[in-house]
Design a protein around this motif. Structure first.
Motif, short mmCIF file in Angstrom:
data_model
loop_
_atom_site.label_atom_id
_atom_site.label_comp_id
_atom_site.label_asym_id
_atom_site.label_seq_id
_atom_site.Cartn_x
_atom_site.Cartn_y
_atom_site.Cartn_z
N UNK A 23 0.84 -1.24 -0.01
CA UNK A 23 0.07 0.08 -0.05
C UNK A 23 0.83 1.24 0.02
N UNK A 24 1.91 1.18 0.96
CA UNK A 24 2.96 2.18 0.80
C UNK A 24 3.65 2.53 -0.54
N UNK A 25 4.04 1.53 -1.11
CA UNK A 25 4.73 1.57 -2.24
C UNK A 25 3.80 2.13 -3.30
N UNK A 26 2.52 1.66 -3.71
CA UNK A 26 1.71 2.09 -4.49
C UNK A 26 1.36 3.57 -4.26
N UNK A 27 1.11 3.90 -3.07
CA UNK A 27 0.77 5.29 -2.63
C UNK A 27 1.75 6.57 -3.44
N UNK A 28 3.20 5.80 -3.22
CA UNK A 28 4.05 6.70 -3.72
C UNK A 28 4.46 6.68 -5.34
N UNK A 29 4.20 5.49 -5.79
CA UNK A 29 4.74 5.35 -7.09
C UNK A 29 3.63 5.51 -8.15
N UNK A 94 22.48 -6.10 0.71
CA UNK A 94 23.66 -5.22 0.30
C UNK A 94 24.14 -4.68 -0.85
N UNK A 95 23.13 -4.95 -1.84
CA UNK A 95 23.15 -4.23 -2.91
C UNK A 95 22.78 -2.73 -2.85
N UNK A 96 21.71 -2.69 -2.30
CA UNK A 96 21.21 -1.29 -2.07
C UNK A 96 22.18 -0.69 -1.10
N UNK A 97 22.46 -1.21 -0.11
CA UNK A 97 23.46 -0.65 0.79
C UNK A 97 24.68 0.02 0.19
N UNK A 98 25.40 -0.70 -0.76
CA UNK A 98 26.54 -0.51 -1.63
C UNK A 98 26.14 0.95 -2.23
N UNK A 99 24.96 0.83 -3.00
CA UNK A 99 24.63 2.09 -3.88
C UNK A 99 23.98 3.03 -2.97
N UNK A 100 23.94 3.06 -1.61
CA UNK A 100 23.36 4.34 -0.81
C UNK A 100 21.83 4.36 -1.24
N UNK A 101 21.24 3.26 -1.59
CA UNK A 101 19.85 3.59 -1.69
C UNK A 101 19.06 2.99 -0.36
N UNK A 102 18.31 3.96 0.12
CA UNK A 102 17.61 3.93 1.51
C UNK A 102 16.98 2.68 1.92
N UNK A 103 16.75 2.34 3.11
CA UNK A 103 16.02 1.07 3.55
C UNK A 103 14.83 1.56 3.88
N UNK A 104 14.53 2.76 4.09
CA UNK A 104 12.99 3.14 4.40
C UNK A 104 12.37 3.24 3.06
N UNK A 105 11.01 2.61 3.10
CA UNK A 105 10.47 2.36 1.73
C UNK A 105 10.21 3.71 1.13
N UNK A 106 9.63 4.69 1.85
CA UNK A 106 9.21 5.82 1.03
C UNK A 106 10.44 6.54 0.36
N UNK A 107 11.36 6.73 1.20
CA UNK A 107 12.69 7.27 0.72
C UNK A 107 13.32 6.58 -0.54
#
Length: 302
Positions: A23-29, A94-107
Protein backbone atom coordinates in the motif's frame (compact mmCIF):
# COMPACT_ATOMS: atom_id res chain seq x y z
CA UNK A 1 1.30 10.18 -20.24
CA UNK A 2 2.49 8.03 -17.32
CA UNK A 3 5.38 5.67 -17.94
CA UNK A 4 4.72 1.95 -17.61
CA UNK A 5 6.46 0.44 -14.62
CA UNK A 6 6.48 -3.16 -13.44
CA UNK A 7 6.86 -3.77 -9.72
CA UNK A 8 8.22 -7.22 -8.87
CA UNK A 9 7.26 -7.74 -5.24
CA UNK A 10 8.40 -10.53 -2.92
CA UNK A 11 5.73 -10.97 -0.23
CA UNK A 12 6.82 -10.72 3.41
CA UNK A 13 6.31 -13.62 5.80
CA UNK A 14 3.40 -11.81 7.46
CA UNK A 15 0.32 -11.09 5.31
CA UNK A 16 -0.47 -7.85 7.15
CA UNK A 17 3.09 -6.60 6.66
CA UNK A 18 2.91 -7.44 2.94
CA UNK A 19 -0.34 -5.53 2.48
CA UNK A 20 0.93 -2.49 4.39
CA UNK A 21 4.21 -2.29 2.47
CA UNK A 22 2.51 -2.71 -0.89
CA UNK A 23 0.00 0.00 0.00
CA UNK A 24 2.83 2.42 0.86
CA UNK A 25 4.71 1.67 -2.35
CA UNK A 26 1.59 2.12 -4.49
CA UNK A 27 0.77 5.41 -2.81
CA UNK A 28 4.24 6.74 -3.67
CA UNK A 29 4.65 5.41 -7.20
CA UNK A 30 1.19 5.31 -8.83
CA UNK A 31 0.83 9.09 -9.24
CA UNK A 32 3.94 8.98 -11.47
CA UNK A 33 3.75 5.54 -13.09
CA UNK A 34 1.21 3.29 -14.73
CA UNK A 35 2.16 0.60 -12.22
CA UNK A 36 1.65 -3.13 -12.74
CA UNK A 37 2.33 -5.26 -9.65
CA UNK A 38 3.44 -8.88 -9.79
CA UNK A 39 4.26 -10.93 -6.71
CA UNK A 40 6.78 -13.74 -6.67
CA UNK A 41 5.68 -17.20 -5.57
CA UNK A 42 7.54 -20.47 -4.99
CA UNK A 43 6.59 -21.36 -8.57
CA UNK A 44 7.21 -17.98 -10.25
CA UNK A 45 10.56 -16.28 -9.70
CA UNK A 46 11.55 -12.64 -9.87
CA UNK A 47 13.61 -13.50 -12.94
CA UNK A 48 10.60 -14.89 -14.79
CA UNK A 49 8.53 -11.84 -13.91
CA UNK A 50 11.28 -9.47 -15.04
CA UNK A 51 11.59 -11.22 -18.40
CA UNK A 52 7.81 -10.92 -18.76
CA UNK A 53 8.02 -7.20 -17.97
CA UNK A 54 10.66 -6.64 -20.64
CA UNK A 55 8.65 -8.61 -23.21
CA UNK A 56 5.61 -6.46 -22.37
CA UNK A 57 7.53 -3.25 -23.04
CA UNK A 58 8.06 -1.99 -19.48
CA UNK A 59 9.77 1.41 -19.37
CA UNK A 60 10.88 0.89 -15.75
CA UNK A 61 11.31 -2.33 -13.75
CA UNK A 62 11.35 -2.22 -9.93
CA UNK A 63 12.32 -5.04 -7.59
CA UNK A 64 11.01 -4.92 -4.01
CA UNK A 65 12.72 -7.60 -1.96
CA UNK A 66 16.13 -8.77 -0.79
CA UNK A 67 19.37 -9.32 -2.66
CA UNK A 68 18.15 -12.60 -4.16
CA UNK A 69 15.06 -10.92 -5.63
CA UNK A 70 17.12 -8.00 -6.94
CA UNK A 71 19.71 -10.29 -8.52
CA UNK A 72 17.12 -12.51 -10.19
CA UNK A 73 15.19 -9.55 -11.59
CA UNK A 74 18.37 -7.90 -12.86
CA UNK A 75 19.08 -10.77 -15.24
CA UNK A 76 16.35 -9.67 -17.66
CA UNK A 77 17.68 -6.10 -17.71
CA UNK A 78 21.35 -6.84 -18.42
CA UNK A 79 22.48 -4.92 -21.50
CA UNK A 80 19.18 -3.07 -21.87
CA UNK A 81 18.56 0.63 -21.27
CA UNK A 82 15.58 -0.03 -19.00
CA UNK A 83 15.97 1.77 -15.63
CA UNK A 84 16.02 -0.64 -12.69
CA UNK A 85 14.62 0.49 -9.35
CA UNK A 86 15.38 -1.22 -6.04
CA UNK A 87 13.19 -1.13 -2.93
CA UNK A 88 15.17 -3.03 -0.25
CA UNK A 89 12.99 -5.32 1.87
CA UNK A 90 15.23 -8.32 2.56
CA UNK A 91 17.46 -9.49 5.37
CA UNK A 92 20.75 -7.91 4.33
CA UNK A 93 20.07 -5.68 1.26
CA UNK A 94 23.78 -5.44 0.50
CA UNK A 95 23.35 -4.25 -3.09
CA UNK A 96 21.11 -1.37 -2.01
CA UNK A 97 23.50 -0.55 0.84
CA UNK A 98 26.45 -0.42 -1.55
CA UNK A 99 24.60 2.11 -3.75
CA UNK A 100 23.27 4.14 -0.79
CA UNK A 101 19.68 3.27 -1.66
CA UNK A 102 17.78 3.91 1.61
CA UNK A 103 16.11 1.09 3.52
CA UNK A 104 13.04 3.22 4.29
CA UNK A 105 10.29 2.36 1.78
CA UNK A 106 9.22 5.93 1.09
CA UNK A 107 12.80 7.16 0.74
CA UNK A 108 13.61 4.32 -1.67
CA UNK A 109 10.54 5.23 -3.73
CA UNK A 110 11.74 8.86 -3.80
CA UNK A 111 14.99 7.67 -5.36
CA UNK A 112 13.00 5.94 -8.10
CA UNK A 113 10.81 9.00 -8.67
CA UNK A 114 13.86 11.26 -8.99
CA UNK A 115 14.92 9.24 -12.03
CA UNK A 116 18.72 9.43 -11.65
CA UNK A 117 20.46 6.42 -13.15
CA UNK A 118 23.95 4.93 -13.04
CA UNK A 119 25.39 2.20 -15.23
CA UNK A 120 26.96 -0.55 -13.13
CA UNK A 121 28.64 -3.85 -13.88
CA UNK A 122 26.97 -7.22 -13.45
CA UNK A 123 28.36 -10.72 -13.80
CA UNK A 124 27.31 -14.24 -14.68
CA UNK A 125 28.27 -17.08 -12.33
CA UNK A 126 27.76 -20.46 -14.00
CA UNK A 127 25.21 -18.69 -16.19
CA UNK A 128 23.28 -17.16 -13.28
CA UNK A 129 23.11 -13.37 -12.70
CA UNK A 130 25.35 -11.82 -10.04
CA UNK A 131 25.11 -8.20 -8.91
CA UNK A 132 26.92 -8.65 -5.59
CA UNK A 133 29.27 -11.56 -5.00
CA UNK A 134 29.89 -15.27 -4.94
CA UNK A 135 31.20 -16.75 -1.70
CA UNK A 136 32.90 -20.15 -1.52
CA UNK A 137 33.70 -22.03 1.67
CA UNK A 138 33.31 -20.04 4.90
CA UNK A 139 30.67 -17.57 3.66
CA UNK A 140 28.54 -20.24 2.03
CA UNK A 141 28.62 -22.35 5.19
CA UNK A 142 27.65 -19.29 7.21
CA UNK A 143 24.58 -18.74 5.03
CA UNK A 144 23.72 -22.42 5.46
CA UNK A 145 23.76 -22.00 9.25
CA UNK A 146 21.67 -18.79 9.28
CA UNK A 147 18.29 -20.50 9.17
CA UNK A 148 15.02 -18.82 8.22
CA UNK A 149 13.77 -18.54 11.81
CA UNK A 150 16.96 -16.77 12.90
CA UNK A 151 16.78 -14.36 9.96
CA UNK A 152 13.15 -13.54 10.76
CA UNK A 153 14.06 -12.85 14.42
CA UNK A 154 17.42 -11.12 14.07
CA UNK A 155 17.57 -9.87 10.46
CA UNK A 156 21.10 -9.35 9.11
CA UNK A 157 22.50 -10.03 12.61
CA UNK A 158 21.62 -13.69 12.04
CA UNK A 159 24.47 -13.91 9.53
CA UNK A 160 26.89 -12.43 12.07
CA UNK A 161 25.82 -14.97 14.69
CA UNK A 162 26.16 -17.79 12.18
CA UNK A 163 29.57 -16.49 11.10
CA UNK A 164 30.82 -16.38 14.71
CA UNK A 165 29.57 -19.92 15.27
CA UNK A 166 31.21 -21.09 12.06
CA UNK A 167 34.48 -19.36 12.97
CA UNK A 168 34.73 -20.99 16.40
CA UNK A 169 33.72 -24.40 15.09
CA UNK A 170 36.61 -24.13 12.66
CA UNK A 171 36.63 -24.30 8.88
CA UNK A 172 38.21 -27.28 7.17
CA UNK A 173 40.75 -25.97 4.62
CA UNK A 174 40.52 -26.97 0.97
CA UNK A 175 42.76 -26.79 -2.08
CA UNK A 176 41.74 -24.33 -4.79
CA UNK A 177 42.87 -23.61 -8.31
CA UNK A 178 42.15 -20.12 -9.65
CA UNK A 179 42.45 -19.34 -13.35
CA UNK A 180 42.00 -15.85 -14.85
CA UNK A 181 42.66 -14.39 -18.29
CA UNK A 182 46.23 -13.56 -17.21
CA UNK A 183 47.30 -16.02 -14.49
CA UNK A 184 46.77 -19.35 -12.76
CA UNK A 185 47.37 -20.02 -9.08
CA UNK A 186 46.93 -22.92 -6.67
CA UNK A 187 46.41 -22.37 -2.94
CA UNK A 188 46.65 -25.45 -0.75
CA UNK A 189 44.95 -24.35 2.48
CA UNK A 190 42.14 -21.93 1.52
CA UNK A 191 39.20 -21.41 3.87
CA UNK A 192 37.18 -18.79 1.98
CA UNK A 193 37.02 -17.36 -1.54
CA UNK A 194 34.97 -14.29 -2.42
CA UNK A 195 34.47 -13.01 -5.96
CA UNK A 196 32.83 -9.58 -5.79
CA UNK A 197 31.19 -7.38 -8.37
CA UNK A 198 30.01 -5.01 -5.64
CA UNK A 199 30.14 -5.26 -1.85
CA UNK A 200 29.47 -2.88 1.06
CA UNK A 201 32.06 -2.77 3.88
CA UNK A 202 29.94 -5.22 5.89
CA UNK A 203 30.68 -7.93 3.29
CA UNK A 204 33.98 -8.37 5.10
CA UNK A 205 35.46 -11.28 3.15
CA UNK A 206 35.23 -9.35 -0.16
CA UNK A 207 37.70 -6.63 0.75
CA UNK A 208 41.20 -7.91 0.17
CA UNK A 209 41.73 -5.57 -2.78
CA UNK A 210 42.03 -1.77 -2.81
CA UNK A 211 38.30 -1.10 -2.90
CA UNK A 212 35.46 -2.94 -4.64
CA UNK A 213 34.14 -0.82 -7.49
CA UNK A 214 30.91 -1.63 -9.30
CA UNK A 215 31.83 0.14 -12.54
CA UNK A 216 35.46 -0.82 -13.22
CA UNK A 217 34.73 -3.80 -15.48
CA UNK A 218 36.55 -6.16 -13.11
CA UNK A 219 35.82 -8.75 -10.45
CA UNK A 220 37.57 -8.47 -7.09
CA UNK A 221 38.82 -11.81 -5.79
CA UNK A 222 39.85 -12.39 -2.17
CA UNK A 223 41.14 -15.73 -0.89
CA UNK A 224 41.91 -16.33 2.78
CA UNK A 225 44.10 -19.16 4.06
CA UNK A 226 44.70 -18.71 7.81
CA UNK A 227 46.25 -21.66 9.63
CA UNK A 228 44.73 -20.97 13.05
CA UNK A 229 41.85 -19.13 14.75
CA UNK A 230 44.25 -16.37 15.74
CA UNK A 231 45.43 -15.91 12.15
CA UNK A 232 41.79 -15.99 11.07
CA UNK A 233 40.82 -13.29 13.56
CA UNK A 234 43.72 -11.08 12.44
CA UNK A 235 42.76 -11.56 8.79
CA UNK A 236 39.11 -10.68 9.48
CA UNK A 237 40.19 -7.53 11.33
CA UNK A 238 42.33 -6.34 8.41
CA UNK A 239 39.63 -7.21 5.88
CA UNK A 240 37.09 -5.17 7.88
CA UNK A 241 39.48 -2.20 7.92
CA UNK A 242 40.08 -2.55 4.18
CA UNK A 243 36.33 -2.36 3.54
CA UNK A 244 36.23 1.10 5.07
CA UNK A 245 39.57 2.58 3.97
CA UNK A 246 39.97 0.95 0.51
CA UNK A 247 43.51 -0.20 1.25
CA UNK A 248 44.60 -3.66 0.18
CA UNK A 249 45.25 -6.22 2.90
CA UNK A 250 48.94 -7.10 3.07
CA UNK A 251 49.02 -10.46 4.85
CA UNK A 252 50.59 -13.72 3.72
CA UNK A 253 47.30 -15.54 4.32
CA UNK A 254 45.09 -13.08 2.37
CA UNK A 255 45.48 -13.30 -1.40
CA UNK A 256 43.77 -10.89 -3.77
CA UNK A 257 43.56 -10.09 -7.46
CA UNK A 258 41.33 -8.47 -10.07
CA UNK A 259 40.12 -10.11 -13.27
CA UNK A 260 37.35 -9.91 -15.84
CA UNK A 261 36.94 -13.68 -16.08
CA UNK A 262 37.73 -16.32 -13.47
CA UNK A 263 37.43 -20.10 -13.10
CA UNK A 264 37.61 -21.67 -9.64
CA UNK A 265 37.90 -25.35 -8.80
CA UNK A 266 38.31 -26.82 -5.32
CA UNK A 267 39.19 -30.16 -3.81
CA UNK A 268 36.96 -31.25 -2.25
CA UNK A 269 33.98 -29.39 -3.82
CA UNK A 270 32.75 -26.46 -1.70
CA UNK A 271 29.30 -24.88 -1.30
CA UNK A 272 28.69 -21.63 -3.20
CA UNK A 273 26.49 -18.72 -2.12
CA UNK A 274 25.47 -16.34 -4.91
CA UNK A 275 24.00 -12.95 -3.97
CA UNK A 276 22.89 -14.31 -0.60
CA UNK A 277 21.42 -17.63 -1.80
CA UNK A 278 23.03 -21.06 -1.87
CA UNK A 279 23.65 -22.18 -5.46
CA UNK A 280 25.26 -25.60 -5.56
CA UNK A 281 28.97 -26.32 -5.30
CA UNK A 282 32.23 -25.62 -7.06
CA UNK A 283 33.53 -25.48 -9.77
CA UNK A 284 32.39 -22.00 -10.80
CA UNK A 285 33.08 -19.79 -13.79
CA UNK A 286 32.35 -16.08 -13.41
CA UNK A 287 32.54 -13.33 -16.02
CA UNK A 288 32.06 -9.59 -15.52
CA UNK A 289 29.69 -7.77 -17.89
CA UNK A 290 30.80 -4.12 -17.78
CA UNK A 291 28.30 -1.23 -17.62
CA UNK A 292 25.38 -3.56 -18.18
CA UNK A 293 22.70 -2.54 -15.65
CA UNK A 294 21.01 0.88 -15.53
CA UNK A 295 20.16 1.36 -11.82
CA UNK A 296 18.08 4.18 -10.33
CA UNK A 297 20.31 5.67 -7.61
CA UNK A 298 20.49 8.61 -5.18
CA UNK A 299 22.13 11.86 -6.30
CA UNK A 300 25.41 11.06 -4.57
CA UNK A 301 25.84 7.91 -6.68
CA UNK A 302 25.57 9.53 -10.12
Amino acid sequence: MSRSAYLIFKPASEQRETEQELMEIRAMLEPEFNLSVYSTTPEVSAGQLAHQAVENGAEVVIAAGGDGTVSAAAEALINTDIPFGVIPRGTANAFATYLDIPSDLKAACQVILAGNTRLVDTALCNGKPMVLLAGIGFEAKTVEQADKEAKNRFGAFAYILAGIKQFWQGVKPFETNVETESQTATIQQATAITVANSAPPTSVLAHGTTGVYVDDGLLDVTITSPQSRLEGAIALYHLLKSGFNDRAVELDNVHHLRAKHIKITTEPPQPVVLDGNLKGTTPVEIECIPNSLNVLVPNNQI
